[in-house]
Design a protein around this motif. Structure first.
Motif, PDB file in Angstrom:
ATOM      1  N   PRO A 103      13.583  34.270 -18.140  1.00 32.37           N
ATOM      2  CA  PRO A 103      12.750  34.943 -19.145  1.00 32.37           C
ATOM      3  C   PRO A 103      11.829  33.949 -19.840  1.00 32.37           C
ATOM      4  O   PRO A 103      12.030  32.735 -19.736  1.00 32.37           O
ATOM      5  CB  PRO A 103      13.780  35.536 -20.111  1.00 32.37           C
ATOM      6  CG  PRO A 103      14.981  34.650 -19.958  1.00 32.37           C
ATOM      7  CD  PRO A 103      14.998  34.237 -18.516  1.00 32.37           C
ATOM      8  N   PRO A 104      10.829  34.447 -20.547  1.00 30.74           N
ATOM      9  CA  PRO A 104       9.934  33.541 -21.288  1.00 30.74           C
ATOM     10  C   PRO A 104      10.709  32.626 -22.221  1.00 30.74           C
ATOM     11  O   PRO A 104      11.673  33.052 -22.873  1.00 30.74           O
ATOM     12  CB  PRO A 104       9.025  34.502 -22.062  1.00 30.74           C
ATOM     13  CG  PRO A 104       9.038  35.750 -21.261  1.00 30.74           C
ATOM     14  CD  PRO A 104      10.417  35.853 -20.669  1.00 30.74           C
ATOM     15  N   GLY A 138       7.924  42.301 -13.483  1.00 29.21           N
ATOM     16  CA  GLY A 138       7.033  42.437 -14.624  1.00 29.21           C
ATOM     17  C   GLY A 138       6.221  41.205 -14.964  1.00 29.21           C
ATOM     18  O   GLY A 138       5.702  41.102 -16.080  1.00 29.21           O
ATOM     19  N   VAL A 139       6.090  40.261 -14.027  1.00 28.39           N
ATOM     20  CA  VAL A 139       5.267  39.079 -14.300  1.00 28.39           C
ATOM     21  C   VAL A 139       3.797  39.498 -14.308  1.00 28.39           C
ATOM     22  O   VAL A 139       3.300  40.032 -13.312  1.00 28.39           O
ATOM     23  CB  VAL A 139       5.506  37.984 -13.246  1.00 28.39           C
ATOM     24  CG1 VAL A 139       4.570  36.802 -13.487  1.00 28.39           C
ATOM     25  CG2 VAL A 139       6.957  37.537 -13.269  1.00 28.39           C
ATOM     26  N   VAL A 188      -2.452  30.579  -7.377  1.00 29.63           N
ATOM     27  CA  VAL A 188      -1.890  29.262  -7.692  1.00 29.63           C
ATOM     28  C   VAL A 188      -0.429  29.381  -8.122  1.00 29.63           C
ATOM     29  O   VAL A 188       0.400  28.527  -7.773  1.00 29.63           O
ATOM     30  CB  VAL A 188      -2.734  28.572  -8.786  1.00 29.63           C
ATOM     31  CG1 VAL A 188      -2.708  29.362 -10.104  1.00 29.63           C
ATOM     32  CG2 VAL A 188      -2.275  27.145  -9.012  1.00 29.63           C
ATOM     33  N   HIS A 189      -0.073  30.453  -8.836  1.00 35.10           N
ATOM     34  CA  HIS A 189       1.316  30.649  -9.241  1.00 35.10           C
ATOM     35  C   HIS A 189       2.182  30.978  -8.025  1.00 35.10           C
ATOM     36  O   HIS A 189       3.305  30.470  -7.887  1.00 35.10           O
ATOM     37  CB  HIS A 189       1.409  31.778 -10.272  1.00 35.10           C
ATOM     38  CG  HIS A 189       0.503  31.610 -11.441  1.00 35.10           C
ATOM     39  ND1 HIS A 189      -0.473  32.526 -11.779  1.00 35.10           N
ATOM     40  CD2 HIS A 189       0.406  30.617 -12.350  1.00 35.10           C
ATOM     41  CE1 HIS A 189      -1.106  32.116 -12.842  1.00 35.10           C
ATOM     42  NE2 HIS A 189      -0.611  30.953 -13.212  1.00 35.10           N
ATOM     43  N   LEU A 190       1.644  31.824  -7.160  1.00 34.27           N
ATOM     44  CA  LEU A 190       2.407  32.233  -5.987  1.00 34.27           C
ATOM     45  C   LEU A 190       2.682  31.042  -5.076  1.00 34.27           C
ATOM     46  O   LEU A 190       3.791  30.876  -4.550  1.00 34.27           O
ATOM     47  CB  LEU A 190       1.628  33.320  -5.237  1.00 34.27           C
ATOM     48  CG  LEU A 190       2.380  34.096  -4.161  1.00 34.27           C
ATOM     49  CD1 LEU A 190       3.570  34.836  -4.755  1.00 34.27           C
ATOM     50  CD2 LEU A 190       1.442  35.076  -3.484  1.00 34.27           C
ATOM     51  N   LEU A 246       5.193  30.526 -15.060  1.00 40.26           N
ATOM     52  CA  LEU A 246       4.410  31.687 -14.655  1.00 40.26           C
ATOM     53  C   LEU A 246       3.682  32.279 -15.859  1.00 40.26           C
ATOM     54  O   LEU A 246       4.040  32.003 -17.012  1.00 40.26           O
ATOM     55  CB  LEU A 246       5.326  32.749 -14.037  1.00 40.26           C
ATOM     56  CG  LEU A 246       6.078  32.350 -12.766  1.00 40.26           C
ATOM     57  CD1 LEU A 246       7.067  33.442 -12.380  1.00 40.26           C
ATOM     58  CD2 LEU A 246       5.108  32.060 -11.632  1.00 40.26           C
ATOM     59  N   PRO A 247       2.679  33.110 -15.627  1.00 42.68           N
ATOM     60  CA  PRO A 247       1.999  33.778 -16.735  1.00 42.68           C
ATOM     61  C   PRO A 247       2.979  34.592 -17.575  1.00 42.68           C
ATOM     62  O   PRO A 247       3.930  35.168 -17.049  1.00 42.68           O
ATOM     63  CB  PRO A 247       0.986  34.685 -16.032  1.00 42.68           C
ATOM     64  CG  PRO A 247       0.763  34.071 -14.696  1.00 42.68           C
ATOM     65  CD  PRO A 247       2.072  33.438 -14.322  1.00 42.68           C
ATOM     66  N   GLY A 248       2.736  34.615 -18.867  1.00 43.45           N
ATOM     67  CA  GLY A 248       3.617  35.359 -19.758  1.00 43.45           C
ATOM     68  C   GLY A 248       4.801  34.550 -20.242  1.00 43.45           C
ATOM     69  O   GLY A 248       5.609  35.042 -21.028  1.00 43.45           O
TER      70      GLY A 248
END
Length: 342
Positions: free
Chosen positions: A324-325, A280-281, A287-289, A307-309
């Motif tokens: 988790p965030p 669910g990212v 760039v994140h990968l 990561l985003p989120g």
């Protein structure tokens, strides 16, 4: 007995296999332009033998004077062709993101909602020329091989099947088919506005390439997209198999890091992308990968990759673990552990 004009026959032949392969009803998206009108007419004719119900939908973006009247005229044309039901969908186009992109997003959302409520697939009038332009845009923007692979004839997204039966048909053939059947078409002035990149590709870049390379550029670009898509699909299938194996061995949502290292980079990144997306990212970018990949290929005891989120990935005890965030006041996730290199 003579048959239909050649252009009309080409359009009908293009839609016939898809109609006969499924009894699922169709909503033909129609702007009133030559491509979508030719598509609607071909679908209406072939539906008689295929036994498939064909409806039509036109979207009023409200961005040009008289758009509501034009949408109603398009709807009347679709009814005259025998399509049923025929829907006119007004949408609100936000100012953010540029008019072209925002209008496209609003249009697709309206089409998806209409199709989902009726269990229908959406037929779109994109042609071979649209495919060639899409390939060039992907090349110029460097947005990855999937964008260069262009549009697919069928794609299911959130339960809605998007169907493009005209990807092998030239734009001029669709226009000729409309003329042969005395079908009125509307030429959107935005399609001639050089403020839009796609318009300049169509009117300047592709004609120059045709001249320099001696013709046949648009079909060649479309063939390139088809070949590249085959390769990408094969890589995706390999990565999906590898992800299922590695995730199954872990059984806890983590991913063993060391088996990923010897994989070809193209497969390894797909495994990582699939793992993160399954978790669910959102909005995962290259760039994140790449940053997550360094936890596999250049492991030096480094810490969390954000990561985003707000989520993150760490390498601990030989595994990639998705955290988790982070919330204020929350305890940090597990610290990475040093691992001996093989």
């Amino acid at each position: 007995m003579s048959g239909p004009p050649r252009a009309v026959a080409v359009l009908r032949s293009a839609v016939r296999p898809g109609l006969r392969s499924s009894s699922r009803p169709v909503l033909a998206a129609c702007s009133g332009g030559a491509d979508s009108v030719a598509l609607a007419a071909a679908l209406a004719f072939e539906a008689r033998d295929a036994g498939v119900r064909i409806g039509g939908v036109t979207v009023d973006h409200g961005l040009q004077p008289g758009s509501a009247d034009r949408a109603e005229r398009t709807a009347a044309l679709l009814r005259d062709l025998g399509l049923d039901p025929v829907l006119v969908l007004p949408v609100d186009v936000p100012a953010e993101g540029g008019p072209e992109g925002a209008a496209r997003a609003a249009r697709y959302a309206a089409l998806a909602a209409a199709a989902a409520g009726r269990g229908a697939r959406v037929a779109l009038g994109h042609t071979l020329d649209d495919q060639a332009e899409t390939v060039l845009l992907g090349l110029g923007r460097g947005s990855g091989p999937r964008s260069v692979a262009g549009m697919v004839a069928e794609r299911e997204d959130d339960g809605v099947l998007w169907w493009r039966p005209l990807l092998g048909v030239r734009r001029e053939t669709a226009r000729r088919a409309c003329a042969d059947q005395a079908l009125p078409v509307w030429d959107d002035p935005w399609n001639d506005d050089p403020a839009y990149t796609r318009v300049r590709l169509r009117g300047e870049v592709l004609p120059l390439m045709e001249d320099v390379l001696g013709g046949g550029v648009a079909p060649a670009l479309a063939r390139t997209a088809d070949l590249l898509r085959e390769d990408l699909d094969a890589l995706d299938a390999l990565a999906a198999t590898e992800l299922a194996r590695l995730a199954g061995e872990a059984g806890d949502g983590s991913l063993p890091a060391r088996p990923l290292d010897p994989l070809p980079a193209a497969v390894r990144r797909r495994v990582l992308r699939g793992w993160l997306r399954t978790a669910g990212v959102p909005d995962l970018q290259a760039v994140h990968l790449r940053a997550v990949e360094t936890l596999v290929t250049r492991w030096r005891g480094q810490g969390r990759v954000d990561l985003p989120g707000g989520a993150g990935v760490v390498r601990t005890s030989g595994r990639l673990v998705l955290l988790p965030p982070v919330r204020r006041g929350s305890a940090p996730g597990p610290a990475p552990l040093e691992e001996p290199r093989a």
